[in-house]
Scaffold this active site. Structure first.
Site, short mmCIF file in Angstrom:
data_model
loop_
_atom_site.label_atom_id
_atom_site.label_comp_id
_atom_site.label_asym_id
_atom_site.label_seq_id
_atom_site.Cartn_x
_atom_site.Cartn_y
_atom_site.Cartn_z
CG ASN A 143 -0.16 -0.03 2.53
OD1 ASN A 143 1.07 0.02 2.52
ND2 ASN A 143 -0.86 -0.10 3.64
CD GLU A 172 -0.04 0.94 7.43
OE1 GLU A 172 0.27 1.03 6.23
OE2 GLU A 172 -0.09 -0.14 8.03
#
Ligand code: F6R
Length: 266
Positions: free
Chosen positions: A154, A161
Site C-alpha cells: 500500500n 500508513e
C-alpha cells in the site's frame, strides 16, 4: 564483488535495477558498508536506521557474514529500528525486537544499549512520551547516516500508513502509535496465523525522522511491489502513498529494485 545494474532517475531519485532479489540485497549491503565507512572516517561512529520484514533478511545475512569473516565490526555502530507492534513482548517471536535479535543483533558485536527498537511494552499512557524520546535519541546521536526502508504493497514506509492528510502535515508526522492498514494486516496474516490475529496497532518512526536521515536506501523486490513502486517513483506526491513523500528529499534517496519490482516503471 561488483554487481552490474541499470541506473535511472525518477522524480530526482536514483534508481538501480538488478535482475533479482539476491543481487538487490548485495547492492544494498555495498551501499550500507560505504555509509558506515565514511561515517566512521568522519565521526568515528555510524548511526543506522533499520527495517524488518522479508526484504532486508538477506541484507542482514550478508552483514552477519561480513562480521563473521572479520570485515565488519558493530562496536562503533548504533541502530534505530523503524517500528514495532503494540503491545507486544520483546520475547514474542513475532516482535520486531525478536526479529532483529534473530537476524542481526545476536550474531554481531553490537552493544545492547546501542541497538534501539521501539518498546512494545510501554504502558499506553507513556507511549507518546516514549515515541518522542525515540526521535530525541536519534537526534542526540547526531541523526541517522542511512535509513534502510522497505515498501508495503500500500506504499507505506515504516508503519506510516496511507492517510488523507495534506502532504505538508504528513511530512511533519513524528514517531507515534498507529492503526495498521488492512493491506498491512493482510500481509502479516501468515506470520500471525490469520488476519484476525494480527496485532492491529504499532509504533512507528514518523515520516519526519525518516526524511531527516542523511541518506535513504529503499529496497523493493517482487512483482507484488511493482504498483506501489511505480506510483511512489513516478506518480504525484501524496500521503495516500507515503513512499511518494521520499520525492521531497529526492537527492538523498536511492531505490534498489529487482526486475519484477521495476516492471511498472516506464
Ligand atoms: C518493517 C517496515 C515495513 C516493511 C514493509 C515491507 O520494519 O518498516 O514498512 O519494510 O512492510 O515488508 P516486506 O519486506 O516484508 O515486504
Amino acid at each position: 564483488m561488483s554487481i552490474p545494474f541499470r541506473e535511472s532517475d525518477y522524480s530526482g531519485m536514483k534508481v538501480l535495477v538488478v535482475p533479482d532479489a539476491w543481487q538487490a540485497s548485495l547492492i544494498a549491503v555495498e551501499s550500507i558498508l560505504k555509509v558506515i565507512q565514511s561515517a566512521q572516517d568522519e565521526r568515528g561512529r555510524a548511526v543506522l536506521g533499520l527495517a524488518t520484514g522479508s526484504t532486508p533478511e538477506t541484507v542482514y545475512a550478508h552483514l552477519v557474514e561480513r562480521h563473521r569473516t572479520g570485515f565488519l565490526s558493530f562496536q562503533n555502530i548504533t541502530t534505530y529500528n523503524l517500528d514495532e507492534y503494540y503491545p507486544i513482548s520483546p520475547l514474542d517471536p513475532k516482535s520486531y525486537r525478536s526479529y532483529m535479535h534473530r537476524h542481526l543483533f545476536s550474531h554481531v558485536d553490537i552493544a545492547p544499549h546501542r541497538a534501539h527498537v521501539l518498546d512494545g511494552t510501554v504502558p499506553e499512557a507513556y507511549v507518546a512520551e516514549h515515541a518522542a524520546q525515540f526521535d530525541h535519541w536519534i537526534e542526540a546521536d547526531g541523526g541517522l547516516d542511512v535509513q534502510l526502508l522497505g515498501i508495503g504493497r500500500n506504499g507505506h514506509v515504516g508503519f506510516n500508513e496511507p492517510t488523507d492528510l495534506p502532504v505538508e502535515q504528513a511530512l511533519r508526522l513524528a514517531t507515534r502509535l498507529v492503526e495498521l492498514h488492512m493491506i498491512t494486516r493482510a500481509d502479516a496474516a501468515r506470520e500471525f496465523g490469520g488476519v484476525d490475529h494480527v496485532i492491529p496497532r504499532a509504533l512507528t518512526v514518523g515520516v519526519a525522522s525518516i526524511l531527516a536521515a542523511r541518506s535513504i536506501l529503499m529496497i523493493a523486490t517482487g512483482a507484488h511491489k511493482a504498483e506501489a513502486v511505480a506510483c511512489a517513483l513516478n506518480g504525484p506526491m501524496t500521503a495516500e502513498l507515503p513512499a511518494s513523500l521520499l520525492q521531497t528529499v529526492a537527492d538523498k534517496v536511492t531505490w534498489v529494485l529487482d526486475e519484477p519490482a521495476a516492471q511498472g516503471l516506464p
